[in-house]
Design an enzyme around this catalytic site. Structure first.
Site, short mmCIF file in Angstrom:
data_model
loop_
_atom_site.label_atom_id
_atom_site.label_comp_id
_atom_site.label_asym_id
_atom_site.label_seq_id
_atom_site.Cartn_x
_atom_site.Cartn_y
_atom_site.Cartn_z
N GLN A 55 0.85 -1.21 0.00
CA GLN A 55 0.00 0.00 0.00
C GLN A 55 0.88 1.25 0.00
O GLN A 55 0.62 2.22 0.71
CB GLN A 55 -0.95 -0.01 1.20
CG GLN A 55 -2.20 -0.83 0.97
CD GLN A 55 -2.97 -0.40 -0.29
OE1 GLN A 55 -3.00 0.76 -0.67
NE2 GLN A 55 -3.58 -1.36 -0.94
N SER A 56 1.91 1.23 -0.82
CA SER A 56 2.89 2.31 -0.80
C SER A 56 2.49 3.51 -1.67
O SER A 56 2.16 3.36 -2.85
CB SER A 56 4.22 1.77 -1.31
OG SER A 56 5.09 2.83 -1.63
#
Ligand SMILES: Cc1ncc(COP(=O)(O)O)c(C=O)c1O
Length: 320
Positions: A55-56
């Site tokens: 979830q960068s």
């Protein structure tokens, strides 16, 4: 943030909307990438290989920037806080796929070294005739992005006639906080920059990473080290990386309901929880001026929707 300022009966809180910086839903990495990718392009790379969690925000903004610049984005994404349970293509990961990044998911924490995987992927691209560039950690040149931001805050606050006492934002020990410290020091401003730790690293490691960036950054811009503040301010205590404590969820809901501004549980929500705490503890005085930098991270809220939605439903509206 007039409503939040009066709700907290405290300092005047201003917000710098770096969630609106533009690259595929924005965030602080956009300013940093302007310099980091500039360097990579000057080396003639046609593929960029980067790493972070699934979830960068960093990975999503690199993908968008690479697409704008006409180079191929390749992401080595660690399962990180989701530990394989929720590798759902939502939030940032969904946007990475939408922009056509070559995504390689590895079972690893945010702190594990995945350089060997990145090197294997680079070899794969070299064998196909490409010139890939690997970004393992954020290069020092990235501090220039938030050096620019500090200069912008100095100009904008002067125009508004506001003397800024504090800048508060989320930190992972990357180039954001050091860039701000360097920018205010170079402008001769005594603004206290406080990073709230996302806990990608523990507090001591976060501080030493920031110090290292400040030191190397000062050399890069030829800044007299005497001008630098003697301490690095990092507030901690809002859960492990990707974990949202009750205070973080409350801060997200408060900001959403008083200001219509969306924060995320991994970074900007922690920063707001820290700011509220410092105001409530009297660490920031009622007559001072604070700039909260919204560093973005909004796409990740969709990966945390269950947690946030349950809490949101159980609350009465804060406003009549
Ligand atoms: C939304 C958001 N805020 C803050 C940060 C922290 O920035 P830095 O890594 O420069 O400390 C990051 C990245 O880690 C981020 O994605």
């Amino acid at each position: 943030m007039n409503n939040l300022s009066s709700h907290l009966k405290g300092p005047r809180i201003y917000v710098k909307r770096d969630d609106l910086t533009g690259l595929a839903l924005g965030g602080n990495k956009t300013r940093i990438l302007e310099y980091v990718l500039g360097e990579i392009l000057s080396r003639g790379a046609d593929v960029v290989i980067a790493t972070s969690g699934i979830q960068s925000n960093w990975a999503r903004q690199i993908t968008a920037a690479a697409r704008m610049l006409g180079i191929k984005p390749v992401l080595v994404l660690r399962t990180a806080q989701f530990k394989g349970a929720n590798i759902d293509y939502t939030g940032n990961l969904f946007l990475d796929y939408l922009m056509g990044a070559d995504v390689r998911i590895v079972e690893a924490s945010i702190r594990d070294d995945v350089t060997s995987v990145m090197q294997e992927v680079a070899e794969e691209y070299r064998a196909k005739g490409h010139n890939p560039a690997i970004i393992t950690d954020e290069p020092v040149v990235g501090v220039l992005g938030y050096y620019d931001c500090a200069r912008e805050i100095v100009e904008q606050s002067a125009r508004l006639g506001v003397e800024v006492d504090y800048v508060v934002h989320a930190t992972s020990g990357g180039p954001t906080q050091p860039g701000l410290v360097l920018g205010f020091a170079a402008a001769g401003k005594r603004v206290k920059v406080i990073g709230v730790n996302s806990a990608a690293y523990d507090r001591a490691t976060t501080i030493s990473r920031i110090r290292n960036f400040i030191e190397k950054g000062a050399e890069l811009i030829n800044l007299d080290k005497e001008k630098l503040p003697s301490t690095v301010e990092v507030l901690d205590g809002y859960g492990d990386y990707g974990e949202a404590t009750k205070e973080v969820i409350d801060a997200i809901l408060l900001t959403a309901r008083l200001e219509g501004i969306i924060l995320d549980p991994v970074y900007s929500g922690k920063a707001m929880a820290g700011l509220i705490y410092m105001i409530q503890q009297g660490m920031i005085g009622a007559h001072e001026n604070v700039v909260f930098i919204h560093t973005g991270g909004i796409p990740a809220i969709f990966a945390y929707r269950d947690l946030l939605f349950k809490k949101a439903q159980s609350l009465h509206s804060l406003r009549p």
